[in-house]
Design a protein around this motif. Structure first.
Motif, PDB file in Angstrom:
ATOM      1  N   SER A  64      34.366  50.818  39.853  1.00  0.00           N
ATOM      2  CA  SER A  64      35.173  50.729  41.068  1.00  0.00           C
ATOM      3  C   SER A  64      34.978  49.376  41.746  1.00  0.00           C
ATOM      4  O   SER A  64      35.941  48.746  42.183  1.00  0.00           O
ATOM      5  CB  SER A  64      34.794  51.861  42.027  1.00  0.00           C
ATOM      6  N   ALA A  65      33.734  48.928  41.816  1.00  0.00           N
ATOM      7  CA  ALA A  65      33.445  47.616  42.414  1.00  0.00           C
ATOM      8  C   ALA A  65      34.093  46.507  41.592  1.00  0.00           C
ATOM      9  O   ALA A  65      34.639  45.546  42.155  1.00  0.00           O
ATOM     10  CB  ALA A  65      31.948  47.400  42.515  1.00  0.00           C
ATOM     11  N   GLU A  66      34.064  46.635  40.281  1.00  0.00           N
ATOM     12  CA  GLU A  66      34.687  45.640  39.411  1.00  0.00           C
ATOM     13  C   GLU A  66      36.191  45.564  39.665  1.00  0.00           C
ATOM     14  O   GLU A  66      36.769  44.478  39.772  1.00  0.00           O
ATOM     15  CB  GLU A  66      34.426  45.978  37.945  1.00  0.00           C
ATOM     16  N   ALA A  67      36.838  46.721  39.787  1.00  0.00           N
ATOM     17  CA  ALA A  67      38.281  46.754  40.039  1.00  0.00           C
ATOM     18  C   ALA A  67      38.610  46.110  41.389  1.00  0.00           C
ATOM     19  O   ALA A  67      39.582  45.361  41.510  1.00  0.00           O
ATOM     20  CB  ALA A  67      38.792  48.191  40.004  1.00  0.00           C
ATOM     21  N   GLU A  68      37.796  46.380  42.392  1.00  0.00           N
ATOM     22  CA  GLU A  68      38.029  45.798  43.715  1.00  0.00           C
ATOM     23  C   GLU A  68      37.844  44.285  43.688  1.00  0.00           C
ATOM     24  O   GLU A  68      38.657  43.544  44.251  1.00  0.00           O
ATOM     25  CB  GLU A  68      37.074  46.422  44.728  1.00  0.00           C
ATOM     26  N   ILE A  69      36.800  43.808  43.029  1.00  0.00           N
ATOM     27  CA  ILE A  69      36.555  42.372  42.936  1.00  0.00           C
ATOM     28  C   ILE A  69      37.674  41.691  42.171  1.00  0.00           C
ATOM     29  O   ILE A  69      38.157  40.626  42.560  1.00  0.00           O
ATOM     30  CB  ILE A  69      35.181  42.104  42.286  1.00  0.00           C
ATOM     31  N   THR A  70      38.122  42.298  41.094  1.00  0.00           N
ATOM     32  CA  THR A  70      39.220  41.730  40.304  1.00  0.00           C
ATOM     33  C   THR A  70      40.495  41.656  41.130  1.00  0.00           C
ATOM     34  O   THR A  70      41.218  40.658  41.089  1.00  0.00           O
ATOM     35  CB  THR A  70      39.448  42.574  39.032  1.00  0.00           C
ATOM     36  N   SER A  71      40.764  42.697  41.898  1.00  0.00           N
ATOM     37  CA  SER A  71      41.949  42.718  42.751  1.00  0.00           C
ATOM     38  C   SER A  71      41.878  41.627  43.821  1.00  0.00           C
ATOM     39  O   SER A  71      42.853  40.908  44.055  1.00  0.00           O
ATOM     40  CB  SER A  71      42.079  44.094  43.407  1.00  0.00           C
ATOM     41  N   ARG A  72      40.724  41.503  44.450  1.00  0.00           N
ATOM     42  CA  ARG A  72      40.560  40.457  45.471  1.00  0.00           C
ATOM     43  C   ARG A  72      40.701  39.062  44.871  1.00  0.00           C
ATOM     44  O   ARG A  72      41.280  38.174  45.491  1.00  0.00           O
ATOM     45  CB  ARG A  72      39.198  40.583  46.145  1.00  0.00           C
ATOM     46  N   GLU A  75      44.363  38.359  44.352  1.00  0.00           N
ATOM     47  CA  GLU A  75      45.016  38.064  45.631  1.00  0.00           C
ATOM     48  C   GLU A  75      44.666  36.663  46.118  1.00  0.00           C
ATOM     49  O   GLU A  75      45.530  35.927  46.597  1.00  0.00           O
ATOM     50  CB  GLU A  75      44.609  39.088  46.691  1.00  0.00           C
TER      51      GLU A  75
END
Length: 159
Positions: A64-72, A75
């Motif tokens: 989940s943290a990886e997905a959030e970091i990748t998304s940020r 962006e």
């Protein structure tokens, strides 16, 4: 984990003391083999105690943290790309205007996403001093080089 470490240290001391007291010969060789096996078992014992449910939970948290970091990161990349393109377009208008003898006070370029998700110059708002032929030439350059047609260029003649 601390308990396993204490057991390993205690077993190491015990094995060392027993081997020190044991006389040379076949018995000592057998005791060395036994001590080695006991220490190996003590090292491997904590593996049996691994909490696989906790491990799965941590793995899900990291995913989940990886997905959030990748998304940020995506962006941020998109935002930086847009800012760089906008700055380059505005600098282009300012530099070409100076080359033509105009005084460019402000050059603001609006960008929009195309169908492929790429930022493209859409419109320009330019405040400048100069004669009409210089302004028309810069208007044509802006249309040809940046792809902003004259209809989407707003010119403000600064007096």
């Amino acid at each position: 984990m601390q308990n396993a470490l204490r057991t390993l240290v205690g077993l190491s001391f015990f094995s060392g003391a027993v081997l020190w007291l044991c006389p040379e010969g076949g018995a000592r060789r057998a005791l060395k083999l036994f001590c080695t096996a006991a220490l190996a078992a003590a090292v491997l014992a904590p593996i049996r105690e691994i909490d696989y449910d906790l491990l799965s939970l941590e793995q899900a948290r990291f995913s989940s943290a990886e997905a959030e970091i990748t998304s940020r990161a995506a962006e941020t990349k998109d935002s930086l790309t847009k800012m760089l393109l906008q700055d380059n377009c505005e600098n282009y208008i300012t530099d070409r205007g100076r080359e033509l003898g105009l005084t460019i006070h402000t050059a603001a370029v609006e960008l929009r996403l195309d169908a492929d998700g790429e930022w493209l110059p859409w419109s320009a708002d330019i405040t400048a001093d100069g004669d009409e032929t210089q302004i028309q030439e810069l208007c044509k350059l802006t249309a040809d080089e940046l792809g902003i047609p004259a209809e989407r260029q707003v010119w403000r003649i600064h007096e």
